[in-house]
Enzyme design. Structure first.
Site, PDB file in Angstrom:
ATOM      1  N   MET A  31       0.855  -1.192   0.000  1.00  0.00           N
ATOM      2  CA  MET A  31       0.000   0.000   0.000  1.00  0.00           C
ATOM      3  C   MET A  31       0.896   1.248   0.000  1.00  0.00           C
ATOM      4  O   MET A  31       0.463   2.332   0.400  1.00  0.00           O
ATOM      5  CB  MET A  31      -0.942  -0.005   1.205  1.00  0.00           C
ATOM      6  CG  MET A  31      -1.885  -1.206   1.163  1.00  0.00           C
ATOM      7  SD  MET A  31      -3.434  -0.945   2.011  1.00  0.00           S
ATOM      8  CE  MET A  31      -2.872  -0.796   3.674  1.00  0.00           C
ATOM      9  N   LEU A  34       6.730   2.939   1.344  1.00  0.00           N
ATOM     10  CA  LEU A  34       7.651   1.796   1.409  1.00  0.00           C
ATOM     11  C   LEU A  34       8.755   2.016   2.435  1.00  0.00           C
ATOM     12  O   LEU A  34       9.252   3.124   2.617  1.00  0.00           O
ATOM     13  CB  LEU A  34       8.274   1.549   0.032  1.00  0.00           C
ATOM     14  CG  LEU A  34       7.284   1.262  -1.100  1.00  0.00           C
ATOM     15  CD1 LEU A  34       8.033   0.957  -2.391  1.00  0.00           C
ATOM     16  CD2 LEU A  34       6.348   0.110  -0.751  1.00  0.00           C
ATOM     17  N   GLY A  37      11.201  -3.019   5.224  1.00  0.00           N
ATOM     18  CA  GLY A  37      10.463  -4.288   5.258  1.00  0.00           C
ATOM     19  C   GLY A  37       9.984  -4.657   3.851  1.00  0.00           C
ATOM     20  O   GLY A  37      10.157  -5.787   3.391  1.00  0.00           O
ATOM     21  N   HIS A  38       9.389  -3.678   3.147  1.00  0.00           N
ATOM     22  CA  HIS A  38       8.950  -3.937   1.768  1.00  0.00           C
ATOM     23  C   HIS A  38      10.163  -4.236   0.883  1.00  0.00           C
ATOM     24  O   HIS A  38      10.120  -5.127   0.042  1.00  0.00           O
ATOM     25  CB  HIS A  38       8.252  -2.703   1.183  1.00  0.00           C
ATOM     26  CG  HIS A  38       7.003  -2.286   1.892  1.00  0.00           C
ATOM     27  ND1 HIS A  38       6.905  -1.123   2.603  1.00  0.00           N
ATOM     28  CD2 HIS A  38       5.797  -2.903   1.988  1.00  0.00           C
ATOM     29  CE1 HIS A  38       5.677  -1.017   3.094  1.00  0.00           C
ATOM     30  NE2 HIS A  38       4.990  -2.086   2.752  1.00  0.00           N
ATOM     31  N   GLY A 151       5.045 -10.285   4.365  1.00  0.00           N
ATOM     32  CA  GLY A 151       5.851 -10.217   5.583  1.00  0.00           C
ATOM     33  C   GLY A 151       5.182 -10.911   6.764  1.00  0.00           C
ATOM     34  O   GLY A 151       3.952 -10.887   6.896  1.00  0.00           O
TER      35      GLY A 151
HETATM   36  O1  PAF Z   1      -0.108  -5.779   3.821  1.00  0.00           O
HETATM   37  C1  PAF Z   1      -0.516  -4.860   3.088  1.00  0.00           C
HETATM   38  O2  PAF Z   1       0.175  -3.864   2.841  1.00  0.00           O
HETATM   39  C2  PAF Z   1      -1.897  -4.971   2.463  1.00  0.00           C
HETATM   40  O3  PAF Z   1      -2.790  -5.595   3.321  1.00  0.00           O
HETATM   41  C3  PAF Z   1      -1.885  -5.664   1.088  1.00  0.00           C
HETATM   42  C4  PAF Z   1      -1.453  -7.106   1.188  1.00  0.00           C
HETATM   43  C5  PAF Z   1      -0.963  -4.911   0.134  1.00  0.00           C
HETATM   44  C6  PAF Z   1      -3.300  -5.649   0.494  1.00  0.00           C
HETATM   45  O4  PAF Z   1      -3.765  -4.350   0.318  1.00  0.00           O
END
Ligand code: PAF
Length: 291
Positions: A31, A34, A37-38, A151
């Site tokens: 979402m 960032l 972790g991402h 994650g």
């Molecule tokens: O974990 C997240 O950031 C959200 O729940 C996801 C998996 C991107 C779905 O919108």
């Protein structure tokens, strides 16, 4: 090079025309806002796949409070820079209309998650997981990846997505990657950006209490109820802290230990400890495996 797509048909066309037949495609849904972790998920996907796609989409159907959705951090320029630096190749940035042409509808949910949806996050954020499943299933139908990277911080979400993949009969490997933490132990989350300086200083207490509870549990697993109670009390004494739950559960289905008959209590290696705590206006979650 980072190739960006806003329209799902453009992205689908690109993938069907340009993805080499045997190439393994990894996918990291996000979402935005960032953080490391991402980026660790993307790095792992880059290590294991030939091509990596990331999506940034603040999904309205998974927010059960309008103000949480309104305040969710949006940092698109910085996100793009980080994706370029880490070497992610494809980015999907759809609008709400692209994902929900019929309009976002929190009530529609083709999946059934049983009790998994009624504990912890499911209990405190009604409809949240239906929204997550709705968007992840739509994204998967567009991207059609071989592997999906998520994650462990959102442990319950990974179980929901695993169940959803089974229900969709999707041949996608779900790769769950370890939680990335700040040096002081705070689990990385886009929501950390919203903590005030004093709250940020205290937020690592969540991890400290998880660790203390883990040690106590390993010494005396049968004392789980007292440990939960003690840690909840300690957390609620910290300024601005309002813990919602702090509980031991079975790793594979999140059945609460407190609700299991004694003969069904799992061994410590099959126990996870999960918590959600409001710190001021920010709701943080974290978890720890007992083994
Ligand atoms: O974990 C997240 O950031 C959200 O729940 C996801 C998996 C991107 C779905 O919108």
């Amino acid at each position: 090079m980072l190739i960006r797509f806003r329209k799902k048909t453009d992205f689908e066309n690109y993938l069907s025309l340009r993805l080499p037949a045997k190439a393994r495609l990894g996918f990291v849904p996000t979402m935005g806002a960032l953080h490391q972790g991402h980026l660790a998920l993307i790095q792992r996907a880059l290590d294991e796949c030939d091509l990596v796609a990331c999506s940034i989409f603040v999904n309205p159907t998974q927010f059960n409070q309008a103000q949480d959705l309104r305040h969710y951090p949006r940092t698109e320029e910085k996100d793009l820079q980080q994706l370029l630096e880490v070497g992610c190749q494809l980015l999907f940035l759809p609008t709400v209309e692209e994902i929900y042409p019929e309009g976002p509808d929190r009530a529609s949910n083709p999946f059934s998650f049983g009790e998994l949806e009624s504990v912890m996050e499911g209990a405190h954020r009604p409809g949240h997981f239906a929204g997550v499943a709705q968007v992840v299933s739509r994204l998967l139908q567009i991207v059609r990846p071989h592997a999906l990277y998520m994650g462990q911080k959102d442990y319950q979400q990974t179980l929901i997505v695993r169940s959803m993949l089974r229900q969709m009969q999707a041949e996608v490997e779900l790769v769950v990657c370890p939680t990335v933490r700040e040096k002081d132990g705070l689990a990385l989350s886009s929501r950390n950006l919203r903590l005030k300086p004093e709250q940020r200083k205290l937020a690592p207490q969540i991890y400290r209490h998880l660790q203390a509870a883990r040690l106590a549990f390993l010494e005396n697993p049968l004392a789980f109820r007292q440990i939960e109670e003690q840690q909840l009390q300690k957390l609620s004494r910290l300024p601005d802290f309002r813990p919602e739950y702090f509980c031991f559960a079975r790793t594979h289905d999140l059945k609460l230990l407190a609700e299991l008959p004694p003969e069904q209590l799992p061994p410590p290696r099959e126990v996870v400890l999960c918590t959600a705590v409001w710190v001021g206006q920010v709701r943080l979650i974290d978890n720890l495996m007992m083994a």
